[in-house]
Design a protein around this motif. Structure first.
Motif, short mmCIF file in Angstrom:
data_model
loop_
_atom_site.label_atom_id
_atom_site.label_comp_id
_atom_site.label_asym_id
_atom_site.label_seq_id
_atom_site.Cartn_x
_atom_site.Cartn_y
_atom_site.Cartn_z
N ASP A 77 -108.88 52.67 -12.92
CA ASP A 77 -108.49 53.32 -13.50
C ASP A 77 -107.03 53.78 -14.05
N ILE A 78 -106.20 54.21 -13.85
CA ILE A 78 -104.51 54.50 -14.29
C ILE A 78 -104.30 56.39 -13.12
N THR A 79 -105.22 56.83 -12.85
CA THR A 79 -105.34 57.73 -11.79
C THR A 79 -105.94 56.98 -11.08
N ASP A 80 -106.91 55.86 -10.76
CA ASP A 80 -106.65 55.72 -9.19
C ASP A 80 -105.57 54.29 -9.05
N VAL A 81 -105.18 54.63 -9.50
CA VAL A 81 -103.51 54.04 -9.09
C VAL A 81 -102.34 54.69 -7.95
N ALA A 82 -102.65 53.61 -6.71
CA ALA A 82 -102.02 54.37 -5.39
C ALA A 82 -100.23 54.44 -5.58
N TYR A 83 -100.20 52.73 -5.42
CA TYR A 83 -98.93 52.34 -5.25
C TYR A 83 -98.94 51.12 -6.00
N ARG A 84 -97.03 50.74 -7.21
CA ARG A 84 -97.50 50.06 -7.90
C ARG A 84 -96.14 48.86 -7.14
N TRP A 85 -96.37 47.95 -7.30
CA TRP A 85 -94.64 46.69 -6.09
C TRP A 85 -93.94 45.88 -7.19
N GLU A 86 -93.29 45.98 -7.39
CA GLU A 86 -92.45 44.93 -8.25
C GLU A 86 -90.96 44.11 -7.69
N LEU A 87 -91.64 42.63 -7.21
CA LEU A 87 -90.39 42.01 -7.05
C LEU A 87 -89.37 42.07 -8.02
N LEU A 88 -88.06 42.15 -7.69
CA LEU A 88 -87.18 42.54 -8.62
C LEU A 88 -86.16 40.99 -8.81
N ASP A 89 -85.17 40.57 -7.77
CA ASP A 89 -84.61 39.51 -7.30
C ASP A 89 -83.91 38.94 -6.10
N VAL A 90 -84.15 37.36 -6.23
CA VAL A 90 -84.04 36.99 -4.96
C VAL A 90 -82.91 36.12 -4.98
N ALA A 91 -81.57 35.86 -4.26
CA ALA A 91 -80.93 34.95 -4.37
C ALA A 91 -80.68 34.61 -3.20
N THR A 92 -79.44 33.52 -3.13
CA THR A 92 -79.23 32.55 -2.25
C THR A 92 -77.50 32.29 -1.84
N ILE A 93 -77.53 32.03 -0.42
CA ILE A 93 -76.57 31.74 -0.27
C ILE A 93 -76.17 30.81 1.07
N CYS A 94 -74.99 29.43 1.25
CA CYS A 94 -75.58 28.65 2.22
C CYS A 94 -74.61 28.03 2.97
N ASP A 95 -75.06 26.88 3.88
CA ASP A 95 -73.37 26.33 4.58
C ASP A 95 -74.41 25.45 4.49
N TYR A 96 -73.18 24.27 5.01
CA TYR A 96 -73.81 22.74 5.67
C TYR A 96 -72.95 22.42 7.12
N ASP A 97 -73.99 22.19 8.14
CA ASP A 97 -73.11 21.44 8.56
C ASP A 97 -73.95 19.82 8.84
N GLU A 98 -73.38 18.75 8.46
CA GLU A 98 -73.70 17.67 8.38
C GLU A 98 -74.68 17.64 7.58
N THR A 99 -75.72 17.62 8.30
CA THR A 99 -77.55 17.17 7.62
C THR A 99 -78.40 18.01 7.58
N VAL A 100 -77.92 19.19 7.23
CA VAL A 100 -78.21 20.61 8.23
C VAL A 100 -77.96 21.12 7.07
N VAL A 101 -79.02 21.93 6.57
CA VAL A 101 -78.15 23.37 5.52
C VAL A 101 -78.38 24.99 5.91
N SER A 102 -78.18 25.12 6.08
CA SER A 102 -78.85 27.17 6.74
C SER A 102 -78.08 27.77 5.70
N VAL A 103 -79.38 28.70 5.09
CA VAL A 103 -79.84 29.37 3.95
C VAL A 103 -79.76 31.04 4.68
N ASP A 104 -78.88 31.64 3.49
CA ASP A 104 -79.54 33.48 3.87
C ASP A 104 -79.30 33.13 2.23
#
Length: 199
Positions: A77-104
């Motif tokens: 029931d709604i009264t049994d809810v303790a915590y409600r989690w929701e993922l909102l966003d995710v984003a990336t940037i990257c950098d190339y070093d020859e054959t490898v891409v490094s991602v943040d």
């Protein structure tokens, strides 16, 4: 870090499952772009490679976007809810070093207290999967997202940045890869999310 499961599935969910939010939507919708901008380390040559070959994208697995923690009595029931989690966003940037891409990459989620909440510090597991061409799961790892509620606080926004995920791409474009995140759920929780999405 691979988890040895079916390489075309995450948590038993087919990779044809709709993903929420594109990279562009995530960057525009939140301050994650500013968070990642602080990691900006592009060289001129790397910038050219990013423009030419693209960065790995990022998305949220639709069926694993939300998680509801209930009190231990087994009630739903709604009264049994303790915590409600929701993922909102995710984003990336990257950098190339020859054959490898490094991602943040950076992600954000909201956590709300429910009527049955008892603890001010709570955590939940989140998976991060690397996919290629929207089909194969190349790698998968996990981390625990932990939040703390101040006295009187009912909602928290959690943001976290991960740096230097290295992907061997050879001569391929980095844009062929995608980082997919979601809460690590039980089959029952996945079904609950699907029912919720229908209403």
């Amino acid at each position: 870090m691979a988890d040895g499961r079916n390489n075309n599935q995450i948590m038993g969910l087919s990779m044809t499952t709709t993903f929420t939010r594109s990279w562009g939507q995530a960057m525009a919708a939140t301050g994650l772009a500013l968070v990642l901008a602080g990691c900006g380390w592009w060289s001129g040559e790397s910038r050219e490679q990013v423009v030419k070959r693209g960065c790995p994208g990022a998305g949220i697995l639709a069926d694993a976007r939300m998680k509801v923690d209930y009190r231990g009595s087994g009630g739903r029931d709604i009264t049994d809810v303790a915590y409600r989690w929701e993922l909102l966003d995710v984003a990336t940037i990257c950098d190339y070093d020859e054959t490898v891409v490094s991602v943040d990459y950076a992600l954000s989620m909201s956590v709300d207290l429910g009527p049955a909440a008892r603890n001010s510090v709570v955590s939940t597991p989140v998976f991060v999967a690397l996919t290629k061409d929207g089909e194969s799961v190349m790698d998968k790892t996990y981390f625990d997202a932990e939040v703390e509620f101040a006295p009187g606080q009912r909602s928290v926004v959690y943001t976290r940045t991960f740096e230097n995920m290295e992907i061997e791409v050879g001569e391929e474009n980095g844009a062929a890869y995608e980082i997919i995140i979601g809460f690590q759920l039980t089959p029952q929780e996945v079904e609950e999310n699907r029912r919720r999405a229908r209403y």
